[in-house]
Design a protein around this motif. Structure first.
Motif, mmCIF file in Angstrom:
data_model
loop_
_atom_site.group_PDB
_atom_site.id
_atom_site.type_symbol
_atom_site.label_atom_id
_atom_site.label_comp_id
_atom_site.label_asym_id
_atom_site.label_seq_id
_atom_site.Cartn_x
_atom_site.Cartn_y
_atom_site.Cartn_z
ATOM 1 N N ASP A 1 55.268 21.350 46.938
ATOM 2 C CA ASP A 1 56.507 20.981 47.597
ATOM 3 C C ASP A 1 56.715 21.874 48.826
ATOM 4 O O ASP A 1 55.933 22.786 49.094
ATOM 5 C CB ASP A 1 57.684 21.099 46.629
ATOM 6 C CG ASP A 1 57.737 22.456 45.944
ATOM 7 O OD1 ASP A 1 56.991 23.372 46.377
ATOM 8 O OD2 ASP A 1 58.493 22.622 44.985
ATOM 9 N N ARG A 2 57.773 21.635 49.566
ATOM 10 C CA ARG A 2 58.001 22.378 50.806
ATOM 11 C C ARG A 2 58.181 23.884 50.589
ATOM 12 O O ARG A 2 57.619 24.684 51.343
ATOM 13 C CB ARG A 2 59.209 21.792 51.540
ATOM 14 C CG ARG A 2 58.922 20.432 52.171
ATOM 15 C CD ARG A 2 60.098 19.977 53.022
ATOM 16 N NE ARG A 2 59.795 18.696 53.674
ATOM 17 C CZ ARG A 2 60.631 18.078 54.489
ATOM 18 N NH1 ARG A 2 61.831 18.603 54.738
ATOM 19 N NH2 ARG A 2 60.280 16.924 55.042
ATOM 20 N N PRO A 3 58.960 24.309 49.590
ATOM 21 C CA PRO A 3 59.067 25.760 49.372
ATOM 22 C C PRO A 3 57.725 26.418 49.069
ATOM 23 O O PRO A 3 57.451 27.538 49.526
ATOM 24 C CB PRO A 3 60.024 25.862 48.172
ATOM 25 C CG PRO A 3 60.816 24.614 48.222
ATOM 26 C CD PRO A 3 59.880 23.564 48.719
ATOM 27 N N VAL B 1 54.683 25.354 50.050
ATOM 28 C CA VAL B 1 53.904 25.381 51.294
ATOM 29 C C VAL B 1 54.410 26.481 52.213
ATOM 30 O O VAL B 1 53.619 27.206 52.846
ATOM 31 C CB VAL B 1 53.970 24.007 51.993
ATOM 32 C CG1 VAL B 1 53.320 24.075 53.375
ATOM 33 C CG2 VAL B 1 53.290 22.955 51.144
ATOM 34 N N ARG B 2 55.730 26.642 52.280
ATOM 35 C CA ARG B 2 56.306 27.676 53.135
ATOM 36 C C ARG B 2 55.898 29.062 52.639
ATOM 37 O O ARG B 2 55.518 29.942 53.419
ATOM 38 C CB ARG B 2 57.835 27.544 53.145
ATOM 39 C CG ARG B 2 58.510 28.409 54.211
ATOM 40 C CD ARG B 2 60.021 28.283 54.144
ATOM 41 N NE ARG B 2 60.442 26.885 54.198
ATOM 42 C CZ ARG B 2 61.061 26.253 53.219
ATOM 43 N NH1 ARG B 2 61.335 26.888 52.090
ATOM 44 N NH2 ARG B 2 61.427 24.995 53.349
ATOM 45 N N SER C 1 52.215 29.721 53.339
ATOM 46 C CA SER C 1 52.006 29.990 54.764
ATOM 47 C C SER C 1 52.371 31.432 55.097
ATOM 48 O O SER C 1 51.670 32.103 55.865
ATOM 49 C CB SER C 1 52.847 29.017 55.601
ATOM 50 O OG SER C 1 52.488 27.676 55.333
#
Length: 443
Positions: free
Chosen positions: A356-358, A360-361, A364
């Protein structure tokens, strides 16, 4: 249960023993009457000597599983120590022998060590082995087990055959290529064995329970949790292997007959394998997600696709572009990305996106922290150690690399210490909780 184990023990011994005898006969015929070079004859002879060890390794795994089902974990964990002690003893005995005799003694020693490793488990397995009456080599229970494992075994077999073919490609590129790949892959597999396999082993039982209970949301959350933990470890390790692989190789191998050119070539192979560390670890975690739902076909497809990609890339790199043995390592890593990507896509289609986005963040941020830490460590370390250690991958002046053990330890301590300090400092600055949860500072 004990009768089933006895049947399985008899079946495995019979089948594996028969296969090994057939292989021994074929290798002996090739060695004795085949038109092989002296180097190939030596390889064939040493293979014949070590081949029985395969049976003892498999029996050790079988008896370890028996003891672990009885909640006896100590002896299966300690048994490999016997192997190492025997191997080290033989190394010490043959240290002054001529190389051709020492190699044969080591080959015999490996087989003997595997045998003793298995025999050490027999003392705790005695009650199960006392009664060998009514043994059946092919029972309905065994049929069910083999049919369930068949697809997995096929995939593993394809990967093992692929590894063997990699050795042939490396040898065609450079006679010393297989040795460079072997030394490099030992270092590459260390983080996979310590963390990736451990996480995968711990992940499968709760995944299977959640799937059996019909709680797909919980199983998906478990998989995401394990992947975050795994990647938080593997991403910094990947970047560290790229940045300081030469220092690690020089410390572990850089002495004696392992000359400076071997250190350079092994480092280049290690950089190729390091590229695939993250996807290889991800595959270890993604495959159990399919096994938990009794879907063995899809991981098999992913494995076979990666094998084909690896073969094609090896053909292109070695025979098309004339690259060296390190290209075999890069082909393996690219194939690992294909394998992981296929499994991730299949999971996305079935349960939704794994990352999910969290997540992936966070990953990164972890990547950037590790990258900045490596760059700073290399820059500052080049002044402290004379700049030589950062030159291996590009073949710049490496002739002044130290071969002194204490200096090698100091170099790795400098680079590793600075990388660790910078990485945790960046993680604190950018508030990456995953890093500190991993080491238990935060819950």
């Amino acid at each position: 249960a004990h009768q089933f184990f006895r049947n399985l023990f008899a079946s495995m011994s019979t089948v594996l023993g028969g296969i090994i005898l057939l292989l021994e006969a074929a290798l002996f015929a090739w060695w004795k009457w085949g038109d092989a070079s002296s180097g190939t004859e030596e390889i064939l002879f040493l293979t014949m000597v070590m081949l029985p060890g395969v049976l003892f390794v498999c029996l050790y795994a079988l008896f370890s599983a028996l003891l672990q089902t009885d909640r006896k974990y100590f002896l299966p964990s300690v048994a490999p120590i016997f192997f190492n002690l025997i191997f080290l003893l033989i190394l010490w005995v043959v240290r002054d022998w001529q190389s051709e005799y020492a190699v044969v003694a080591l080959a015999v020693g490996v087989t003997l060590a595997f045998l003793i490793q298995w025999v050490s488990l027999l003392f705790s397995s005695g009650p199960v082995l006392r009664n060998f009456r009514n043994i059946q080599l092919w029972t309905p229970e065994l049929k069910k087990m083999v049919s369930a494992m068949g697809l997995t075994i096929t995939g593993i077999g394809a990967v093992q055959i692929n590894s063997f073919v990699d050795t042939l490609f490396a040898r065609s590129a450079d006679l010393s290529g297989p040795a460079y790949l072997y030394y490099a892959i030992r270092l590459y597999q260390l983080p996979l064995a310590l963390f990736g396999i451990a996480l995968a082993s711990a992940l499968l039982p709760p995944l299977a329970r959640a799937r059996q209970a019909g709680d797909s949301q919980k199983s998906h959350a478990l998989l995401q949790f394990a992947l975050r933990r795994c990647l938080t470890l593997m991403i910094p390790m990947t970047i560290a292997l790229f940045a300081f692989g030469d220092t690690i190789v020089n410390l572990v191998y850089g002495r004696g007959a392992f000359d400076l050119m071997a250190t350079v070539e092994t480092t280049r192979c290690l950089s190729g394998y390091a590229l695939g560390l993250v996807p290889a670890a991800a595959v270890l975690l993604l495959a159990p997600a399919f096994y938990a739902r009794k879907n063995f076909i899809l991981p098999l497809k992913a494995s076979l696709i990666s094998v084909v990609v690896n073969l094609i890339l090896n053909l292109v790199f070695i025979y098309g572009f004339g690259l060296g043995s390190q290209s075999v390592a890069y082909a393996t890593s690219i194939a690992a990305f294909i394998n992981a990507g296929y499994l991730l896509y299949a999971l996305k289609e079935q349960d939704g996106p794994v990352f999910d986005r969290p997540t992936v963040r966070t990953m990164s941020k972890v990547s950037l922290c590790a990258l900045f830490s490596a760059i700073l460590s290399l820059y500052i370390g080049s002044f402290l150690v004379g700049g030589a250690q950062a030159s291996f991958l590009w073949g710049v002046d490496y002739l002044n690399i130290s071969r002194d053990l204490l200096t090698q330890i100091m170099h790795l301590a400098i680079y590793g210490g600075m990388f660790t300090i910078f990485f945790f400092s960046y993680a604190w600055l950018f508030k990456i909780d995953e890093v500190f949860q991993l080491i238990g500072i935060k819950k």
